[in-house]
Enzyme design. Structure first.
Site, PDB file in Angstrom:
ATOM      1  N   ASP A 152      30.846   9.650 -33.687  1.00  0.00           N
ATOM      2  CA  ASP A 152      31.111   8.218 -33.705  1.00  0.00           C
ATOM      3  C   ASP A 152      29.848   7.454 -33.338  1.00  0.00           C
ATOM      4  O   ASP A 152      28.743   7.881 -33.686  1.00  0.00           O
ATOM      5  CB  ASP A 152      32.281   7.903 -32.771  1.00  0.00           C
ATOM      6  CG  ASP A 152      32.130   8.573 -31.405  1.00  0.00           C
ATOM      7  OD1 ASP A 152      30.985   8.676 -30.911  1.00  0.00           O
ATOM      8  OD2 ASP A 152      33.148   8.995 -30.817  1.00  0.00           O
ATOM      9  N   SER A 153      29.999   6.343 -32.633  1.00  0.00           N
ATOM     10  CA  SER A 153      28.851   5.486 -32.334  1.00  0.00           C
ATOM     11  C   SER A 153      27.818   6.176 -31.454  1.00  0.00           C
ATOM     12  O   SER A 153      26.616   5.903 -31.584  1.00  0.00           O
ATOM     13  CB  SER A 153      29.329   4.198 -31.662  1.00  0.00           C
ATOM     14  OG  SER A 153      30.102   4.480 -30.511  1.00  0.00           O
ATOM     15  N   TYR A 154      28.250   7.064 -30.555  1.00  0.00           N
ATOM     16  CA  TYR A 154      27.282   7.771 -29.727  1.00  0.00           C
ATOM     17  C   TYR A 154      26.366   8.620 -30.604  1.00  0.00           C
ATOM     18  O   TYR A 154      25.153   8.657 -30.409  1.00  0.00           O
ATOM     19  CB  TYR A 154      27.991   8.662 -28.708  1.00  0.00           C
ATOM     20  CG  TYR A 154      28.475   7.972 -27.460  1.00  0.00           C
ATOM     21  CD1 TYR A 154      29.013   6.684 -27.505  1.00  0.00           C
ATOM     22  CD2 TYR A 154      28.433   8.599 -26.228  1.00  0.00           C
ATOM     23  CE1 TYR A 154      29.472   6.052 -26.363  1.00  0.00           C
ATOM     24  CE2 TYR A 154      28.882   7.981 -25.074  1.00  0.00           C
ATOM     25  CZ  TYR A 154      29.402   6.706 -25.146  1.00  0.00           C
ATOM     26  OH  TYR A 154      29.846   6.078 -24.012  1.00  0.00           O
ATOM     27  N   TYR A 158      24.201   3.966 -31.836  1.00  0.00           N
ATOM     28  CA  TYR A 158      24.646   2.565 -31.821  1.00  0.00           C
ATOM     29  C   TYR A 158      23.867   1.756 -30.779  1.00  0.00           C
ATOM     30  O   TYR A 158      23.944   2.011 -29.580  1.00  0.00           O
ATOM     31  CB  TYR A 158      26.130   2.558 -31.501  1.00  0.00           C
ATOM     32  CG  TYR A 158      26.846   1.242 -31.407  1.00  0.00           C
ATOM     33  CD1 TYR A 158      27.721   0.832 -32.409  1.00  0.00           C
ATOM     34  CD2 TYR A 158      26.731   0.425 -30.279  1.00  0.00           C
ATOM     35  CE1 TYR A 158      28.449  -0.353 -32.306  1.00  0.00           C
ATOM     36  CE2 TYR A 158      27.439  -0.762 -30.167  1.00  0.00           C
ATOM     37  CZ  TYR A 158      28.293  -1.146 -31.174  1.00  0.00           C
ATOM     38  OH  TYR A 158      29.014  -2.308 -31.061  1.00  0.00           O
ATOM     39  N   HIS A 342      26.528   1.211 -24.643  1.00  0.00           N
ATOM     40  CA  HIS A 342      26.315   2.504 -25.282  1.00  0.00           C
ATOM     41  C   HIS A 342      25.047   3.166 -24.723  1.00  0.00           C
ATOM     42  O   HIS A 342      24.213   2.492 -24.113  1.00  0.00           O
ATOM     43  CB  HIS A 342      26.205   2.336 -26.798  1.00  0.00           C
ATOM     44  CG  HIS A 342      27.531   2.229 -27.479  1.00  0.00           C
ATOM     45  ND1 HIS A 342      28.343   1.118 -27.357  1.00  0.00           N
ATOM     46  CD2 HIS A 342      28.196   3.106 -28.283  1.00  0.00           C
ATOM     47  CE1 HIS A 342      29.454   1.314 -28.061  1.00  0.00           C
ATOM     48  NE2 HIS A 342      29.384   2.505 -28.630  1.00  0.00           N
TER      49      HIS A 342
END
Length: 366
Positions: A152-154, A158, A342
């Site tokens: 995902d975003s990790y 991000y 993040h």
């Protein structure tokens, strides 16, 4: 390097010590992408390559004092490297050939990498173009080692280059850099080709805060072109010895909302069942020898992700698949200074260090 937007097809894009980058002309099938090396999910089209995932990179070799990069991408940003150094950042490059000039005479390596996410768009690479008196040479060979990063975003990096946790949408796009995320950093340490198949906000069964119900990461995994329903990327030539999966932050980081089809308990069960099916998909694609890492990390105020991920691995191992491994990285030493709390660029270095140490224990046959 300060990022400048490309405002026209014929425009100054970036400056760097010893050279410059300019954009001229329009993308054309007259400059096919070969010879070029890429490990990303790309699809040939009209003499070029189409793609969507972040972190897709193209590598080549050339002789001369300049070289052109043919791109058409109104949605994403790119870093251009020559001989291992970033010489320019192209911001949503207009259709055309973006030329690096003023280089020393001789033979050089060039690498172009898509920094940001743009799942709603399709990007186009048209190849490298020799400068006056120069030549495009044979592409660098594919690397023997291959790693696929799923997440995902990790995993996407991000907002990792941001100096602040509060970002506008534009600032988020400008400061997301998959090439400086932990996956790309780890792959380079092992001299491996890699894919960063990451999609922010998506979970294994539940997206962030229950958004976009009826879809999840698995909806898109098989695709090369994320915005094209039913698209399937063939895996020929791609046989990673290591697959690192990081899905679950979005499943568990927010409470289940009224109207969603889960309770906290049934969500964990659905997550585990879906994960087993996803590992079955990976096994069918990459065979029994690939090591699949089920990763988990710290999620504020809950151990649900770590607990569920551990159970997935325990269940898998009990079924006789001992090449599925569990890896957890906590929040120790992380500042979460990127956009929207993040991981920052420094955090990704820390995570890459921890992942490198873990991979060293796997005794991979690569």
């Amino acid at each position: 390097m300060r990022i400048r937007p490309v405002v026209a097809v014929v425009a100054l894009v970036a400056l760097f010590a010893g050279g410059a980058v300019t954009a001229t002309g329009r993308a054309s099938a007259a400059h096919p992408p070969a010879p070029v090396h890429t490990a990303g999910r790309v699809k040939p089209s009209n003499g070029g390559l189409l793609y969507s995932w972040p972190g897709v990179y193209f590598e080549g070799r050339f002789r001369g004092t300049s070289v052109g990069v043919t791109l058409d991408d109104p949605a994403a940003d790119y870093d251009v490297e020559v001989d291992g150094a970033v010489v320019a950042t192209l911001v949503t490059p207009a259709a055309g050939t973006h030329r690096v000039s003023g280089l020393a005479r001789g033979t050089h390596r060039i690498r172009v990498v898509k920094r940001s996410e743009s799942p709603w768009a399709t990007s186009s690479f048209g190849g490298f173009v020799a400068g006056p008196g120069g030549a495009i040479l044979a592409a660098p060979p594919a690397r023997r080692r291959q790693i696929e990063f799923i997440g995902d975003s990790y995993t996407a990096g991000y907002g990792n280059m941001s100096a602040t946790r509060t970002c506008t949408s534009d600032e988020l796009h400008r400061t997301t850099n998959a090439d400086r995320a932990f996956g790309a950093l780890t792959a380079r340490r092992f001299g491996a080709d890699y894919q960063t198949n990451a999609f922010s906000g998506r979970g294994m069964v539940r997206n962030y805060n229950g958004s976009d119900p009826g879809t999840d990461y698995r909806t898109y995994y098989e695709r090369a072109l994320l915005a094209v329903p039913g698209d399937v990327w063939p895996t020929r030539g791609w046989r990673p010895q290591l697959v690192v999966v990081g899905l679950g932050i979005n499943d568990f980081s927010t409470p289940v909302n009224p109207g969603e089809p889960w309770t906290a308990e049934t969500l964990a069960t659905a997550y585990r069942e879906a994960y087993q099916g996803f590992i079955d998909t990976l096994r069918a694609r990459y065979g029994p020898r690939a090591v699949i890492v089920v990763s988990a990390t710290y999620v504020y105020n809950t151990t649900a992700l770590a607990d569920a991920a551990q159970q997935v691995v325990a269940e898998r191992n009990a079924r006789g698949d001992d090449r599925v491994r569990y890896w957890y990285y906590g929040n120790e030493g992380l500042d979460y200074g990127g956009c929207d709390w993040h991981p920052s660029r420094a955090d990704h270095e820390v995570i890459a260090n921890r992942l490198t140490e873990f991979v060293d224990t796997l005794q991979l046959r690569w």
